[in-house]
Write a protein that holds these residues in place. Structure first.
Motif, PDB file in Angstrom:
ATOM      1  N   ARG A  49       0.851  -1.189   0.000  1.00 22.86           N
ATOM      2  CA  ARG A  49       0.000   0.000   0.000  1.00 22.86           C
ATOM      3  C   ARG A  49       0.882   1.233   0.000  1.00 22.86           C
ATOM      4  NH1 ARG A  49      -5.083   1.137   0.938  1.00 22.86           N
ATOM      5  NH2 ARG A  49      -5.649  -0.922   1.664  1.00 22.86           N
ATOM      6  N   THR A  50       0.446   2.220  -0.755  1.00 19.61           N
ATOM      7  CA  THR A  50       1.040   3.549  -0.685  1.00 19.61           C
ATOM      8  C   THR A  50      -0.127   4.527  -0.618  1.00 19.61           C
ATOM      9  OG1 THR A  50       2.543   5.153  -1.691  1.00 19.61           O
ATOM     10  CG2 THR A  50       1.351   3.727  -3.210  1.00 19.61           C
ATOM     11  N   GLY A  51      -0.214   5.266   0.468  1.00 25.97           N
ATOM     12  CA  GLY A  51      -1.376   6.127   0.668  1.00 25.97           C
ATOM     13  C   GLY A  51      -2.632   5.284   0.691  1.00 25.97           C
ATOM     14  N   HIS A  52      -3.598   5.625  -0.160  1.00 28.97           N
ATOM     15  CA  HIS A  52      -4.856   4.872  -0.236  1.00 28.97           C
ATOM     16  C   HIS A  52      -4.859   3.869  -1.389  1.00 28.97           C
ATOM     17  CE1 HIS A  52      -6.664   7.297   2.855  1.00 28.97           C
ATOM     18  NE2 HIS A  52      -6.235   8.393   2.242  1.00 28.97           N
ATOM     19  N   THR A  53      -3.719   3.694  -2.033  1.00 27.82           N
ATOM     20  CA  THR A  53      -3.635   2.841  -3.214  1.00 27.82           C
ATOM     21  C   THR A  53      -3.056   1.470  -2.874  1.00 27.82           C
ATOM     22  OG1 THR A  53      -3.325   4.784  -4.618  1.00 27.82           O
ATOM     23  CG2 THR A  53      -2.681   2.659  -5.549  1.00 27.82           C
ATOM     24  N   LEU A  54      -3.760   0.416  -3.293  1.00 27.50           N
ATOM     25  CA  LEU A  54      -3.217  -0.945  -3.216  1.00 27.50           C
ATOM     26  C   LEU A  54      -2.310  -1.150  -4.425  1.00 27.50           C
ATOM     27  CD1 LEU A  54      -6.032  -3.460  -2.235  1.00 27.50           C
ATOM     28  CD2 LEU A  54      -3.949  -2.933  -0.993  1.00 27.50           C
ATOM     29  N   LEU A  95     -13.649  -5.848  -1.337  1.00 26.72           N
ATOM     30  CA  LEU A  95     -13.392  -4.585  -2.017  1.00 26.72           C
ATOM     31  C   LEU A  95     -13.763  -4.726  -3.482  1.00 26.72           C
ATOM     32  CD1 LEU A  95      -9.822  -4.028  -0.516  1.00 26.72           C
ATOM     33  CD2 LEU A  95     -11.943  -2.909   0.220  1.00 26.72           C
ATOM     34  N   SER A  99     -14.145   1.167  -5.913  1.00 27.38           N
ATOM     35  CA  SER A  99     -14.031   1.860  -4.625  1.00 27.38           C
ATOM     36  C   SER A  99     -12.609   1.833  -4.056  1.00 27.38           C
ATOM     37  CB  SER A  99     -14.996   1.243  -3.609  1.00 27.38           C
ATOM     38  OG  SER A  99     -14.632  -0.091  -3.326  1.00 27.38           O
ATOM     39  N   GLN A 100     -11.749   1.009  -4.609  1.00 22.42           N
ATOM     40  CA  GLN A 100     -10.382   0.885  -4.114  1.00 22.42           C
ATOM     41  C   GLN A 100      -9.398   1.240  -5.222  1.00 22.42           C
ATOM     42  OE1 GLN A 100      -8.717   0.010  -1.007  1.00 22.42           O
ATOM     43  NE2 GLN A 100      -7.162   0.857  -2.340  1.00 22.42           N
ATOM     44  N   SER A 101      -8.609   2.263  -4.999  1.00 26.88           N
ATOM     45  CA  SER A 101      -7.572   2.638  -5.964  1.00 26.88           C
ATOM     46  C   SER A 101      -6.496   1.546  -5.994  1.00 26.88           C
ATOM     47  CB  SER A 101      -6.965   3.979  -5.540  1.00 26.88           C
ATOM     48  OG  SER A 101      -5.885   4.307  -6.365  1.00 26.88           O
ATOM     49  N   CYS A 102      -6.162   1.100  -7.196  1.00 27.74           N
ATOM     50  CA  CYS A 102      -5.180   0.024  -7.365  1.00 27.74           C
ATOM     51  C   CYS A 102      -4.242   0.360  -8.511  1.00 27.74           C
ATOM     52  CB  CYS A 102      -5.867  -1.295  -7.720  1.00 27.74           C
ATOM     53  SG  CYS A 102      -7.065  -1.878  -6.528  1.00 27.74           S
TER      54      CYS A 102
END
Length: 121
Positions: A49-54, A95, A99-102
């Motif tokens: 993870r970096t910030g809100h990104t998987l 998820l 809804s999930q930044s990847c």
């Protein structure tokens, strides 16, 4: 034993380079979520993870850069397997991709060199 792993053991070499890539990324601020996520659709070497990104990370190793090196070894078919495995991971975790930044990163290890390619595909 060269480079810290037994010669002739491809799995041991792969594990060694995955740990090397993990340390490299941890040093750059990524947070480890899991190693070697496996499902019937494929395997993801590292999920971070970096910030809100998987970040779904493929680690590739080639002893030499002949024939394009480690980065060139990630074929479109391999990319598709990684995408499917990532969707499976998201589903298991409740998820979804909307809804999930990847993103998909590649860590290409050519000999002793490490090349991190964010958003590789």
């Amino acid at each position: 034993m060269a480079n810290g792993y037994p010669e002739g053991s491809k799995r041991a070499q792969g594990d060694w380079h995955e740990r090397r890539a993990e340390r490299f990324l941890l040093d750059r601020g990524l947070i480890l979520i899991t190693r070697n996520f496996q499902c019937k659709l494929g395997e993801i070497d590292l999920i971070m993870r970096t910030g809100h990104t998987l970040v779904f990370i493929e680690v590739r190793y080639r002893k030499h850069r002949h024939f394009g090196g480690a980065a060139a070894s990630v074929t479109p078919a391999k990319q598709q397997r990684l995408r499917r495995a990532a969707l499976s991971y998201l589903q298991v975790k409740g998820l979804n991709e909307s809804s999930q930044s990847c993103r998909f990163d590649l860590v290409a290890c050519d000999g002793d060199d490490i090349n991190w390619i964010p958003n590789a595909f």
